[in-house]
Design an enzyme around this catalytic site. Structure first.
Site, PDB file in Angstrom:
ATOM      1  CD1 TRP A 101      -2.257  -2.234   1.510  1.00  0.00           C
ATOM      2  CD2 TRP A 101      -3.054  -1.016  -0.187  1.00  0.00           C
ATOM      3  NE1 TRP A 101      -3.277  -2.937   0.928  1.00  0.00           N
ATOM      4  CE2 TRP A 101      -3.793  -2.221  -0.106  1.00  0.00           C
ATOM      5  CE3 TRP A 101      -3.375  -0.111  -1.199  1.00  0.00           C
ATOM      6  CZ2 TRP A 101      -4.836  -2.530  -0.998  1.00  0.00           C
ATOM      7  CZ3 TRP A 101      -4.420  -0.416  -2.078  1.00  0.00           C
ATOM      8  CH2 TRP A 101      -5.131  -1.601  -1.980  1.00  0.00           C
ATOM      9  CG  ASP A 179      -3.130   4.122   3.905  1.00  0.00           C
ATOM     10  OD1 ASP A 179      -4.168   3.971   4.580  1.00  0.00           O
ATOM     11  OD2 ASP A 179      -2.923   3.523   2.825  1.00  0.00           O
ATOM     12  CE  LYS A 203      -8.807  -1.672   4.098  1.00  0.00           C
ATOM     13  NZ  LYS A 203      -8.958  -2.909   3.355  1.00  0.00           N
TER      14      LYS A 203
HETATM   15  C1  LIG Z   1      -3.644   0.283   3.855  1.00  0.00           C
HETATM   16  C2  LIG Z   1      -4.556   0.490   2.683  1.00  0.00           C
HETATM   17  N1  LIG Z   1      -4.447   1.619   1.973  1.00  0.00           N
HETATM   18  C3  LIG Z   1      -5.243   1.860   0.911  1.00  0.00           C
HETATM   19  C4  LIG Z   1      -6.185   0.954   0.514  1.00  0.00           C
HETATM   20  C5  LIG Z   1      -7.070   1.281  -0.655  1.00  0.00           C
HETATM   21  O1  LIG Z   1      -8.289   1.608  -0.155  1.00  0.00           O
HETATM   22  P1  LIG Z   1      -9.538   1.962  -1.084  1.00  0.00           P
HETATM   23  O2  LIG Z   1     -10.015   0.667  -1.658  1.00  0.00           O
HETATM   24  O3  LIG Z   1     -10.475   2.593  -0.105  1.00  0.00           O
HETATM   25  O4  LIG Z   1      -9.073   2.900  -2.135  1.00  0.00           O
HETATM   26  C6  LIG Z   1      -6.349  -0.240   1.234  1.00  0.00           C
HETATM   27  C7  LIG Z   1      -7.378  -1.206   0.833  1.00  0.00           C
HETATM   28  O5  LIG Z   1      -7.409  -2.324   1.197  1.00  0.00           O
HETATM   29  C8  LIG Z   1      -5.500  -0.468   2.338  1.00  0.00           C
HETATM   30  O6  LIG Z   1      -5.613  -1.586   3.041  1.00  0.00           O
END
Ligand SMILES: Cc1ncc(COP(=O)(O)O)c(C=O)c1O
Length: 368
Positions: A101, A179, A203
């Protein structure tokens, strides 16, 4: 049909109590004569729902007054672009990459930096890719720019199961952007250490479609003039997240989750349960004599997302099939790492985690 044990990485389990309350209020929200989904976002009913959700979140996380709370759309992925768009402003930003991520966030920032003001760039301050994202970088590996516009980290890597413990979040003298999608609200956090915190809701907050941004007021107002209005944090803050129609039902559900968390003893209360839950699964892995392994350094193992592989991958399909029969859902690992992953967010009950740990122990005994 009974609800099963849900270990999905996201969208993920929601507290049953919250779902029941939403069900009860679905057709007629507290005598308003309509569903939250059907009411104007500018009406007094919805404005009250939004205000209460924000107040409850502020109380839970201890968010100081100099931070704005934004209820946005676009997911955490949109933030990968929106952050540099708003904050780079002709400068350089540092990224620490500790999993898929933060790698995505870094790549997206790299992609858009050239289209921003002259001099906008991003730097890789550290990466643990060569260690297959199984650890955090040590201090000597982190090369920080003291003049960076911000430092970006992902405090819980959902795929690799690497979590930055609160005590390892140091003040580097530049705004820290985090994040927190997959562990926000799972433990107390000192918001003042951060310039900006963001999270997709699906989540630990509520349904997908809502994205939370908590931003220090000093970081507002730096977006270039050409930035789309909707993506400008300052405009969103001035308009109380109401520049256009916000994700109303998601905000309502998030508000119910915040109230549920208060009843669970707030973030300190839920942290105690989360510790116990994670300890059960890590014990099932570590006491299996190699039948299961989790490759992450013990000092940064995630309490929310626990990836593990079976020593004999030919048993994977059987493990998943038996798990499904036992009522255990969502255990297949992310395709990039394979194996299994148990996501044990706030709303996954301790009881469900006990059922999973017992299942893992029993499976290992029978097949090991
Ligand atoms: C740590 C993290 N960042 C970003 C995302 C992306 O999130 P979104 O699907 O809301 O764009 C996720 C999705 O699983 C994630 O776990």
């Amino acid at each position: 049909m009974a609800r099963l044990h849900n270990f999905s990485a996201g969208p993920a389990a929601l507290p049953e109590e919250v779902l029941r309350q939403a069900q009860e209020e679905l057709l007629d929200w507290r005598g308003s004569g309509c569903s939250v989904m059907e009411m104007s976002h500018r009406g007094k009913e919805f404005m009250a729902i939004l205000a209460e959700a924000e107040a409850d979140l502020r109380a839970l996380m201890g968010i100081p007054a100099q931070y704005k709370v934004l209820f946005l759309q676009g997911g955490a992925t949109q933030q990968f672009a929106q952050i540099p768009l708003n904050l780079l402003a002709g400068r350089s930003a540092d990224y620490i990459v500790t999993g898929s991520w933060s790698e995505k966030a870094f790549k997206e920032a790299q992609k858009i930096a050239p289209s921003l003001a002259q001099g906008s760039s991003v730097r890789l301050a550290a990466t643990t890719k060569a260690s297959h994202y199984t650890r955090l970088p040590v201090a000597e590996e982190i090369k920080l720019d003291p003049f960076a516009a911000y430092l970006h980290v992902c405090t819980n890597e959902t795929i690799h199961g690497v979590e930055i413990p609160a005590e390892r979040i140091a003040d580097t003298g530049v705004p820290l952007v985090a994040d927190m999608s997959s562990h926000i609200l799972s433990r107390p956090v000192n918001v003042e250490k951060f310039g900006l915190i963001y999270a997709g809701a699906q989540k630990n907050i509520g349904p997908s479609g809502l994205t939370l941004v908590i931003i220090h007021q000093d970081l507002l107002g730096m977006a270039p003039l050409c930035a789309p209005t909707l993506l400008d944090y300052a405009v969103q803050a001035e308009n109380g997240s109401m520049l256009n129609t916000p994700p109303t039902f998601g905000i309502y559900m998030a508000g119910l989750v915040f109230q549920w968390l208060q009843k669970e003893g707030g973030l300190a209360g839920i942290e105690a349960v989360n510790r116990e839950k994670a300890a059960l699964i890590y014990a099932a892995i570590d006491d299996s004599q190699g039948f299961y392994t989790n490759p992450v350094d013990p000092d940064c193992r995630s309490r929310m997302n626990i990836p593990f592989v079976l020593a004999r991958p030919e048993l994977d399909a059987e493990f998943l099939a038996e798990a499904k029969t036992a009522g255990l859902l969502g255990l297949k690992g992310h395709k990039s790492v394979g194996g299994m992953r148990a996501s044990i967010y706030n709303a996954v009950p301790l009881f469900s985690v006990r059922v999973l740990a017992d299942f893992m122990n029993d499976f290992a005994r029978r097949k090991g």
